[in-house]
Enzyme design. Structure first.
Site, PDB file in Angstrom:
ATOM      1  N   SER A   1      85.880  67.057  16.445  1.00 56.85           N
ATOM      2  CA  SER A   1      84.557  67.593  16.793  1.00 56.85           C
ATOM      3  C   SER A   1      83.750  68.002  15.565  1.00 56.85           C
ATOM      4  CB  SER A   1      84.717  68.781  17.742  1.00 56.85           C
ATOM      5  OG  SER A   1      85.267  68.354  18.962  1.00 56.85           O
ATOM      6  N   ASN A   2      84.422  68.242  14.441  1.00 53.09           N
ATOM      7  CA  ASN A   2      83.707  68.585  13.212  1.00 53.09           C
ATOM      8  C   ASN A   2      83.286  67.356  12.416  1.00 53.09           C
ATOM      9  OD1 ASN A   2      83.846  71.731  12.523  1.00 53.09           O
ATOM     10  ND2 ASN A   2      85.631  71.157  13.697  1.00 53.09           N
TER      11      ASN A   2
ATOM     12  N   TYR B   1      92.755  65.407  23.968  1.00 56.18           N
ATOM     13  CA  TYR B   1      91.951  66.435  23.312  1.00 56.18           C
ATOM     14  C   TYR B   1      91.259  67.247  24.397  1.00 56.18           C
ATOM     15  CZ  TYR B   1      88.670  68.274  19.768  1.00 56.18           C
ATOM     16  OH  TYR B   1      87.938  69.076  18.930  1.00 56.18           O
TER      17      TYR B   1
ATOM     18  N   LYS C   1      95.789  68.515  21.830  1.00 58.53           N
ATOM     19  CA  LYS C   1      95.124  69.565  21.037  1.00 58.53           C
ATOM     20  C   LYS C   1      94.382  70.454  22.023  1.00 58.53           C
ATOM     21  CE  LYS C   1      91.696  70.145  17.291  1.00 58.53           C
ATOM     22  NZ  LYS C   1      90.688  71.042  17.877  1.00 58.53           N
TER      23      LYS C   1
ATOM     24  N   ILE D   1      95.568  72.327  14.867  1.00 60.50           N
ATOM     25  CA  ILE D   1      94.554  71.402  14.359  1.00 60.50           C
ATOM     26  C   ILE D   1      93.251  72.180  14.472  1.00 60.50           C
ATOM     27  CG2 ILE D   1      93.465  69.144  14.572  1.00 60.50           C
ATOM     28  CD1 ILE D   1      95.892  68.237  16.240  1.00 60.50           C
TER      29      ILE D   1
END
Length: 312
Positions: free
Chosen positions: A50-51, A145, A174, A217
């Site tokens: 997402s970053n 995710y 995650k 993470i």
């Protein structure tokens, strides 16, 4: 046992991706960031988490960023550092294509978001079908995710994740939902050698480890990888009181990082304090000017952590 193993336990970073002033991939500074993270001891680098602004990239750019990360690690003696690729898309077909691209570019695992355009249609049946079909078509192991903030509020529960964990090519998750109860329900059912469960936030790192997680993470690793490594080592050595003190600081840092302007803020902090990169992002995100942060308490919190990082 899964057909392929999950990523090993440790601490991973959803790396930010640097652009130049024209919003083109800034190759030298992407490489500089990857190298600093590897030197900070990370177990692996998640490209297009997402970053990583995956939704702002073309397929070719996504593939280039993965390949560049793998190449930088290999060229600098970090062949043991994994590259995981975020491959989430809004259709099953495109997600499978991105998994193939990720394999070709050098990723060992794929991290897959649940589609979010049509949340009313994402019944349990459709969620299970989507992730199973992606795993069936992926040439590398996939991970789920779970991040409700970016999937229109969809929060996969432990029953759904446990069902998906039985697929031979789905090897982990995650949990950016931060739900430690959910994490522990999964870790008590599956060993990390079969289905690895990672806390998706630094403020849940130690708590996740205590609940049996495979590690974390987390976005804050972009700023202070060595501090995360220190906490992980303290946990492994059984130094729980010292670990809890450091976890408290990382928890404050996690909150602070979310308050300095999102991805643009993290890039700006890196640029100011580590000497590479610019705060440039692709719209609709907004670049952050740290000159406006002189009296910002959240930035001061991050500076304290960075000072600790540089002392290691």
């Amino acid at each position: 046992m899964p057909a392929s193993p999950p990523p090993p336990p440790g601490y991973y970073v959803p790396a930010v991706l640097f652009f130049d002033e024209n919003e083109e991939l800034d190759v030298p500074n992407i490489k500089a960031h990857v190298l600093r993270l590897a030197q900070g001891g990370v177990t692996g680098i998640l490209v297009q988490g997402s970053n990583g602004e995956a939704q702002h990239l073309s397929h070719e750019e996504r593939k280039q960023a993965i390949a560049l990360t793998r190449q930088t690690l290999d060229e600098n003696g970090f062949q043991n550092v994994l590259v995981i690729a975020g491959t989430g898309a809004q259709s099953t077909r495109e997600t499978k294509k991105l998994c193939v691209d990720a394999k070709e570019a050098g990723a060992s695992h794929a991290l897959v978001l649940t589609p979010s355009t049509w949340p009313p249609q994402m019944t349990v049946e459709n969620v299970l079908r989507f992730h199973r079909e992606v795993a069936d078509g992926s040439p590398i192991p996939t991970m789920i995710y779970n991040f409700p903030v970016v999937t229109a509020g969809q929060d996969l529960d432990s029953d759904i994740l446990s069902t998906l964990a039985e697929h031979p090519n789905i090897v982990g998750t995650k949990l950016s939902c931060g739900n430690i109860g959910k994490l522990q329900r999964l870790t008590t059912r599956f060993p990390s050698s079969e289905f690895a469960v990672y806390a998706g936030r630094s403020d849940a790192f130690l708590h996740g480890l205590n609940a049996g997680s495979a590690g974390t993470i987390a976005a804050l690793v972009n700023l202070v990888p060595k501090l995360h490594g220190k906490l992980y080592k303290l946990f492994q050595e059984g130094k729980h009181l010292e670990a809890m003190v450091l976890q408290g600081k990382l928890g404050q840092g996690d909150w602070a990082a979310s308050k300095v302007g999102g991805i643009g803020g993290i890039k700006a902090v890196i640029s100011r304090n580590f000497g590479y990169g610019t705060p440039s992002v692709r719209g609709p995100l907004k670049a952050v000017n740290l000159d406006n942060f002189a009296d910002n308490k959240y930035y001061r919190t991050l500076l304290e952590l960075i000072e600790m990082e540089k002392a290691l």
